[in-house]
Write a protein that holds these residues in place. Sequence first.
Motif, PDB file in Angstrom:
ATOM      1  N   GLU A 119      -1.564   9.167 -11.371  1.00 49.72           N
ATOM      2  CA  GLU A 119      -2.948  10.313 -11.162  1.00 49.72           C
ATOM      3  C   GLU A 119      -2.605  11.698 -12.008  1.00 49.72           C
ATOM      4  O   GLU A 119      -3.575  12.322 -12.423  1.00 49.72           O
ATOM      5  N   GLU A 120      -1.465  12.018 -11.674  1.00 51.76           N
ATOM      6  CA  GLU A 120      -1.013  13.530 -12.262  1.00 51.76           C
ATOM      7  C   GLU A 120      -0.849  13.324 -13.812  1.00 51.76           C
ATOM      8  O   GLU A 120      -1.064  14.213 -14.456  1.00 51.76           O
ATOM      9  N   LYS A 121      -0.246  12.356 -14.138  1.00 55.24           N
ATOM     10  CA  LYS A 121       0.004  12.082 -15.725  1.00 55.24           C
ATOM     11  C   LYS A 121      -0.249  10.545 -16.105  1.00 55.24           C
ATOM     12  O   LYS A 121       0.635   9.716 -15.926  1.00 55.24           O
ATOM     13  N   SER A 122      -1.482  10.305 -16.530  1.00 53.15           N
ATOM     14  CA  SER A 122      -1.938   8.981 -16.839  1.00 53.15           C
ATOM     15  C   SER A 122      -1.464   8.448 -18.409  1.00 53.15           C
ATOM     16  O   SER A 122      -1.696   9.266 -19.217  1.00 53.15           O
ATOM     17  N   SER A 123      -0.599   7.879 -18.439  1.00 52.32           N
ATOM     18  CA  SER A 123       0.014   7.654 -19.919  1.00 52.32           C
ATOM     19  C   SER A 123       0.473   5.926 -19.947  1.00 52.32           C
ATOM     20  O   SER A 123       0.925   5.439 -19.102  1.00 52.32           O
ATOM     21  N   LEU A 124       0.722   5.575 -21.013  1.00 51.17           N
ATOM     22  CA  LEU A 124       1.026   4.069 -21.297  1.00 51.17           C
ATOM     23  C   LEU A 124       2.517   4.097 -20.710  1.00 51.17           C
ATOM     24  O   LEU A 124       2.862   3.066 -20.397  1.00 51.17           O
ATOM     25  N   SER A 131       1.062  -1.115  -0.059  1.00 50.79           N
ATOM     26  CA  SER A 131       0.016  -0.058   0.104  1.00 50.79           C
ATOM     27  C   SER A 131       0.774   1.325  -0.088  1.00 50.79           C
ATOM     28  O   SER A 131       0.405   2.241  -0.570  1.00 50.79           O
ATOM     29  N   ASP A 132       2.013   1.223   0.896  1.00 45.39           N
ATOM     30  CA  ASP A 132       2.910   2.214   0.674  1.00 45.39           C
ATOM     31  C   ASP A 132       3.455   2.844  -0.737  1.00 45.39           C
ATOM     32  O   ASP A 132       3.532   3.807  -0.936  1.00 45.39           O
ATOM     33  N   VAL A 133       3.963   1.549  -1.228  1.00 46.30           N
ATOM     34  CA  VAL A 133       4.671   1.645  -2.605  1.00 46.30           C
ATOM     35  C   VAL A 133       3.473   1.963  -3.617  1.00 46.30           C
ATOM     36  O   VAL A 133       3.658   3.023  -4.471  1.00 46.30           O
ATOM     37  N   GLY A 134       2.249   1.467  -3.640  1.00 49.74           N
ATOM     38  CA  GLY A 134       1.247   1.477  -4.263  1.00 49.74           C
ATOM     39  C   GLY A 134       0.795   3.002  -4.440  1.00 49.74           C
ATOM     40  O   GLY A 134       0.413   3.389  -5.448  1.00 49.74           O
ATOM     41  N   LEU A 135       0.606   3.482  -3.152  1.00 48.57           N
ATOM     42  CA  LEU A 135       0.019   4.832  -3.313  1.00 48.57           C
ATOM     43  C   LEU A 135       0.993   5.850  -3.938  1.00 48.57           C
ATOM     44  O   LEU A 135       0.512   6.786  -4.346  1.00 48.57           O
ATOM     45  N   LYS A 136       2.319   5.772  -3.782  1.00 45.88           N
ATOM     46  CA  LYS A 136       3.241   6.622  -4.157  1.00 45.88           C
ATOM     47  C   LYS A 136       3.114   6.442  -5.706  1.00 45.88           C
ATOM     48  O   LYS A 136       2.929   7.622  -6.418  1.00 45.88           O
ATOM     49  N   TYR A 137       2.991   5.417  -6.291  1.00 47.54           N
ATOM     50  CA  TYR A 137       2.894   5.456  -7.822  1.00 47.54           C
ATOM     51  C   TYR A 137       1.418   5.578  -8.429  1.00 47.54           C
ATOM     52  O   TYR A 137       1.448   6.029  -9.438  1.00 47.54           O
ATOM     53  N   LEU A 138       0.485   5.536  -7.435  1.00 47.59           N
ATOM     54  CA  LEU A 138      -0.818   5.977  -7.819  1.00 47.59           C
ATOM     55  C   LEU A 138      -1.087   7.348  -7.886  1.00 47.59           C
ATOM     56  O   LEU A 138      -1.401   8.014  -9.004  1.00 47.59           O
ATOM     57  N   GLU A 139      -0.487   8.010  -7.072  1.00 46.00           N
ATOM     58  CA  GLU A 139      -0.331   9.636  -7.114  1.00 46.00           C
ATOM     59  C   GLU A 139       0.432  10.138  -8.262  1.00 46.00           C
ATOM     60  O   GLU A 139      -0.075  11.008  -8.931  1.00 46.00           O
ATOM     61  N   PHE A 140       1.442   9.560  -8.677  1.00 45.90           N
ATOM     62  CA  PHE A 140       2.216   9.807  -9.663  1.00 45.90           C
ATOM     63  C   PHE A 140       1.510   9.595 -10.965  1.00 45.90           C
ATOM     64  O   PHE A 140       1.291  10.705 -11.861  1.00 45.90           O
TER      65      PHE A 140
END
Length: 281
Positions: free
Chosen positions: A199-204, A188-197
């Motif tokens: 959400e800022e820029k959703s790209s392939l 959850s800690d690692v996932g939240l970090k990359y989820l927030e990144f």
Amino acid sequence: MSNSVFVPGHITGFFTIENHEVSLKNGSCGAGFLLSKGVRTTVDSSDELEINVNQGDSTVIDEVLGILEIDTNFKITQDIQLPIGAGFGTSAASAFSLALALNDFLELNYPTELCGQIAHMAEVNLGGGLGDVIAQSGKGMVLRTEPGAPGIGKIESFEEDVFVGWKTFGKIDTSSVISDPHKKEVISDVGLKYLEFFEEKSSLWNFLDFSYKFADETKLMSSEVKELIDYLNSCDDILGSSMAMLGNTVFAFASDESSLKDTGIEDFHIDKLNNVGIVHD
């Protein structure tokens, strides 16, 4: 009389675990994508209850029938087109396609979201994936922004025209991971970090990059998975590669089918990103 529903398989790249005492709010946030293969459930008229599944057993089917409290005779046939327990969301697709097919066959007139909630309940009860059902209600690449079942959680979908290659080395017991307190905290800690990144820029490209970093930092990759991912990421015509969550499975994206075929990897299956979603036949 016969009704058939197809629900696509779903691969998660990175995620957070969002537990809640209310089952329909229990789930995960994260990002993943849908495949052109999945689970097709067909319900036919019959004088007795018949269940035919091409792989695995009837555990998921029995759970859905128990939730619906249906006491009617019919024949259920499931074509599971992807490996079970390897990170493809097959149990969720099994539950969701069955709920939808029964809804059509019995003319229950339930909205799709309610059928999804029934499938989500089955997943929670069986300790399966916590975000696959709501993701499978979307199309293409799917970002899960709020946890829970369809109608409770929230997703965003966007289409991408890419081919997907995958190879599995076997199963990972999802329930053993999502019930381990230490693993849950790390994920959850690692996932939240990359989820927030994301959400800022959703790209392939960001999806592929963050998925690999998530798999690496959570130490969920087996040595054989990491070796194949590193090889694929070194190939010029491969857009990127990572691990399917949660399965001992590698996936890779490419702009054309030939790039995946040219890898020469044994038992490397080629699929395509699914921009259509659920299909009622």
